[in-house]
Design a protein around this motif. Sequence first.
Motif, mmCIF file in Angstrom:
data_model
loop_
_atom_site.group_PDB
_atom_site.id
_atom_site.type_symbol
_atom_site.label_atom_id
_atom_site.label_comp_id
_atom_site.label_asym_id
_atom_site.label_seq_id
_atom_site.Cartn_x
_atom_site.Cartn_y
_atom_site.Cartn_z
ATOM 1 N N THR A 144 0.844 -1.193 0.000
ATOM 2 C CA THR A 144 0.000 0.000 0.000
ATOM 3 C C THR A 144 0.879 1.243 0.000
ATOM 4 O OG1 THR A 144 -0.086 -0.118 2.418
ATOM 5 C CG2 THR A 144 -1.933 -1.062 1.202
ATOM 6 N N PRO A 145 0.466 2.302 -0.692
ATOM 7 C CA PRO A 145 1.275 3.519 -0.704
ATOM 8 C C PRO A 145 1.321 4.156 0.681
ATOM 9 C CG PRO A 145 -0.788 3.843 -1.880
ATOM 10 C CD PRO A 145 -0.738 2.408 -1.513
ATOM 11 N N ARG A 146 2.309 5.007 0.878
ATOM 12 C CA ARG A 146 2.456 5.729 2.141
ATOM 13 C C ARG A 146 2.164 7.205 1.885
ATOM 14 N NH1 ARG A 146 7.743 4.636 3.710
ATOM 15 N NH2 ARG A 146 7.071 3.065 5.233
ATOM 16 N N LEU A 147 1.431 7.825 2.801
ATOM 17 C CA LEU A 147 1.100 9.245 2.667
ATOM 18 C C LEU A 147 1.924 10.067 3.647
ATOM 19 C CD1 LEU A 147 -0.677 11.444 1.392
ATOM 20 C CD2 LEU A 147 -2.281 11.094 3.299
ATOM 21 N N LEU A 148 2.677 11.015 3.119
ATOM 22 C CA LEU A 148 3.372 11.983 3.955
ATOM 23 C C LEU A 148 2.467 13.190 4.148
ATOM 24 C CD1 LEU A 148 7.040 11.913 2.605
ATOM 25 C CD2 LEU A 148 6.056 10.684 4.547
ATOM 26 N N GLU A 149 2.214 13.536 5.397
ATOM 27 C CA GLU A 149 1.384 14.697 5.740
ATOM 28 C C GLU A 149 2.322 15.762 6.305
ATOM 29 O OE1 GLU A 149 -2.263 12.905 7.852
ATOM 30 O OE2 GLU A 149 -0.758 11.305 7.702
ATOM 31 N N ILE A 150 2.633 16.747 5.493
ATOM 32 C CA ILE A 150 3.707 17.684 5.811
ATOM 33 C C ILE A 150 3.103 18.995 6.297
ATOM 34 C CG2 ILE A 150 5.752 18.842 4.898
ATOM 35 C CD1 ILE A 150 5.585 16.642 2.612
ATOM 36 N N PRO A 151 3.303 19.359 7.561
ATOM 37 C CA PRO A 151 2.722 20.608 8.062
ATOM 38 C C PRO A 151 3.402 21.820 7.453
ATOM 39 C CG PRO A 151 4.143 19.618 9.718
ATOM 40 C CD PRO A 151 4.061 18.639 8.588
ATOM 41 N N GLY A 152 2.655 22.919 7.361
ATOM 42 C CA GLY A 152 3.230 24.172 6.895
ATOM 43 C C GLY A 152 4.304 24.664 7.852
ATOM 44 N N ILE A 153 5.060 25.644 7.408
ATOM 45 C CA ILE A 153 6.220 26.101 8.186
ATOM 46 C C ILE A 153 5.816 26.562 9.579
ATOM 47 C CG2 ILE A 153 8.036 27.845 8.310
ATOM 48 C CD1 ILE A 153 8.213 27.729 5.273
ATOM 49 N N ARG A 154 4.761 27.366 9.680
ATOM 50 C CA ARG A 154 4.386 27.903 10.991
ATOM 51 C C ARG A 154 3.862 26.801 11.911
ATOM 52 N NH1 ARG A 154 1.213 32.997 12.198
ATOM 53 N NH2 ARG A 154 2.338 32.567 14.142
#
Length: 427
Positions: A144-154
């Motif tokens: 299954t693919p992996r999802l990266l959830e990348i928060p904004g800079i702040r």
Amino acid sequence: MARLLARAFLDAPTWQREDLLAAGADLLGARRRWLGPLVRTVLSGHPRRPAGAPRELAAWIERAPAFEEAVARAAAAGTPLAPSHFLLEDAPADTHDLGELARELRLTPGELDWFADTRSWNQRTPQPALRHYRHAWQVRPGRTPRLLEIPGIRLRTVQRRVLDRILTPLPLHGAAHGFVPGRSARTHAAAHTGSDVVIALDLVSFFASVPPGRIFGVLRRAGYPEAVAHTLTGLCTHAVPERVLRAMPDGGTPEERSRLTQALRAPHLPQGAPSSPALANLSLRRLDARLEGWAEAAGATYTRYADDLAFSGPASLARRAHAFVRGVERIVTAEGHRVNPPKTRIRGASVRQQVTGVVVNRHPNVPRKEYDALKAILHNCRVHGPESQRRGRVRFLEHLAGRIAWVASLDPQRGRKLQDAFDAIGW
């Protein structure tokens, strides 16, 4: 009504029977007969005022026999319980606590509310500029693919402050080795050297399987008021929008994809937030304690590096390894996680035993194949030049230096040989 009574009790001058009776009578307009038994139940469950926990107290009141009977009698008579005067049920009793949290995180109260997003407004916004996270799917052949959830800079900066100032001081279980200062994959593997059998298991969707309720519980047990724990939970969890889930690339079985979609759709620890590893460790304290107890009963050793579980022990464990693994799977399932069966490995001393990629038969070491591959790259770099081996890596020199340092941390003699070959390259 239970929430209103909880608020009234918490606002009483003292946490004594007479003051609680007076606060309840003032709310109800009279001293009802069931109020005395209710106050006794409240004091038996909360000998001290549960400051900062109105919802917890309300839940206790709602389950109290005296309150349940009063509600049933009122319903039968067609006269539901009601307060005698207007009371702000949702009055911000913990405003000062949230103000202190905002100052600690260097935010205004409005910014704190915006980043916590406890009502999921951000998840529903159609405007990309207002979203706190960006998402990137990673394709993994056959899986299954992996999802990266990348928060904004702040938001990422805020989460780092939460990590440094709030999460890091909280105690972890001794079995945790991943994302823990002073511990590493090496210390995790070293605990299992020289064993008759090594058993390794892997948890499925490690971060996505941690719900916000568990994070809230961790913070409440750490002593934070409900409002603060609720806001911190919002800062560190995320629910993936439907538009992202619909873009999931191919990979995995329909069942695996369905489970991943369900986990990501609900609020969870995002894989990519700096606060997620520490919160995952804290959320697994009970799982670690149960698995350690299970291991000790079998004469085994247990450690965990993120989602990798490792057990090792004597020949008696080897003889009942499969039964032992079934027990581990039952405990893991009871704690809300799942084991990935294809990644379960049972290795005796006569074959190569590995823990998180480290060979542990006699002492921690890198696999021979990995060492030989790195040595060949260094040789080719010296003979044909570094560009022949770069293969698109932007910081190739630093990449090789890091791999050499990893080998040296496990086997200093091999590390010195690789370092000599590295120094001979014409950079």
